[in-house]
Scaffold this active site. Structure first.
Site, PDB file in Angstrom:
ATOM      1  N   LYS A  11     -10.927  -0.384   6.900  1.00 14.01           N
ATOM      2  CA  LYS A  11      -9.703  -0.196   7.673  1.00 14.01           C
ATOM      3  C   LYS A  11     -10.122   0.312   9.054  1.00 14.01           C
ATOM      4  O   LYS A  11     -11.033   1.129   9.170  1.00 14.01           O
ATOM      5  CB  LYS A  11      -8.823   0.835   6.963  1.00 14.01           C
ATOM      6  CG  LYS A  11      -7.567   1.218   7.700  1.00 14.01           C
ATOM      7  CD  LYS A  11      -6.771   2.203   6.856  1.00 14.01           C
ATOM      8  CE  LYS A  11      -5.540   2.677   7.590  1.00 14.01           C
ATOM      9  NZ  LYS A  11      -4.622   3.409   6.700  1.00 14.01           N
TER      10      LYS A  11
ATOM     11  N   GLU B  67       0.875  -1.173   0.000  1.00 15.04           N
ATOM     12  CA  GLU B  67       0.000   0.000   0.000  1.00 15.04           C
ATOM     13  C   GLU B  67       0.911   1.221   0.000  1.00 15.04           C
ATOM     14  O   GLU B  67       1.459   1.597   1.031  1.00 15.04           O
ATOM     15  CB  GLU B  67      -0.890  -0.016   1.251  1.00 15.04           C
ATOM     16  CG  GLU B  67      -1.706   1.232   1.448  1.00 15.04           C
ATOM     17  CD  GLU B  67      -2.340   1.330   2.833  1.00 15.04           C
ATOM     18  OE1 GLU B  67      -2.466   2.458   3.329  1.00 15.04           O
ATOM     19  OE2 GLU B  67      -2.699   0.284   3.424  1.00 15.04           O
TER      20      GLU B  67
ATOM     21  N   ARG C 272       1.333  10.210   0.654  1.00 12.46           N
ATOM     22  CA  ARG C 272       1.865  11.241   1.554  1.00 12.46           C
ATOM     23  C   ARG C 272       3.055  11.958   0.945  1.00 12.46           C
ATOM     24  O   ARG C 272       3.575  12.899   1.532  1.00 12.46           O
ATOM     25  CB  ARG C 272       2.334  10.607   2.870  1.00 12.46           C
ATOM     26  CG  ARG C 272       1.263   9.925   3.648  1.00 12.46           C
ATOM     27  CD  ARG C 272       1.865   9.347   4.919  1.00 12.46           C
ATOM     28  NE  ARG C 272       1.091   8.207   5.366  1.00 12.46           N
ATOM     29  CZ  ARG C 272       1.459   7.383   6.308  1.00 12.46           C
ATOM     30  NH1 ARG C 272       2.608   7.549   6.930  1.00 12.46           N
ATOM     31  NH2 ARG C 272       0.688   6.374   6.655  1.00 12.46           N
TER      32      ARG C 272
END
Length: 185
Positions: free
Chosen positions: A120, A32, A36
């Site tokens: 999640k 994943e 960012r």
């Protein structure tokens, strides 16, 4: 879906090979790659092209624009720290798995209304960990969870033993994989 979803932060494109090779060396075929950093989309495109045997997704996707960029780069799944209806709609339309961060009953109900049954749970340690997941599973038996944040080697087996957990997310997988690869040299 693999049981382990490493959260991968790639600050420079040149790090991609080292990190993905280390993950594969550790038997992990999922990554994943977080949105960012400035090179996230480029890293996803590179990973998809050069590691076709791996499942490459985009993480920390917080809006439709990032989602579109991740999918254009080839991301095979999308993960968000929270629930974005705009991101969910894009993923549903394109038949791409979307794992939004949901920690409250309200957020889980909103995900269910969008047809999302795997979420999640982030940050797991802050929102009650395994005991919270067990409590949430009562009213939401159809929901599966991917806890991330506060899950590590000291408690991973306990989390994985709970049948509502489909995978564990975490950056610690990357650190471990890199250390293992170094040690095996």
């Amino acid at each position: 879906m693999e049981k382990y979803i490493p959260v991968v932060v790639i600050k420079e494109l040149s790090e991609t090979d080292k990190i993905l090779t280390a993950l594969k060396h550790s038997g992990i075929n999922t990554a994943e790659i977080t949105f960012r950093t400035a090179c996230a989309a480029e890293a996803i495109a590179y990973a998809c092209k050069n590691y076709p045997e791996m499942s490459i997704g985009a993480g920390t996707v917080i809006n439709a624009e990032q989602c579109e960029a991740a999918l254009a780069a080839g991301a095979q799944f999308i993960v968000s720290p929270g629930l974005s209806v705009a991101v969910a709609k894009i993923c549903i339309e394109k038949n791409i798995p979307y794992y939004p961060g949901c920690v409250t009953p309200t957020e889980i109900m909103q995900a269910l209304e969008l047809g999302i049954t795997t979420v999640k749970f982030f940050p797991a340690n802050v929102y009650g960990g395994l005991s919270a997941l067990k409590a949430l599973s009562g009213p939401f038996p159809q929901v599966k969870f991917i806890p991330t944040g506060g899950v590590d080697r000291s408690n991973i087996d306990e989390f994985l033993a709970f049948d509502k957990i489909v995978a564990i997310g975490g950056s610690f997988f990357v650190k471990e994989a890199l250390e293992k690869m170094e040690a095996d040299k």
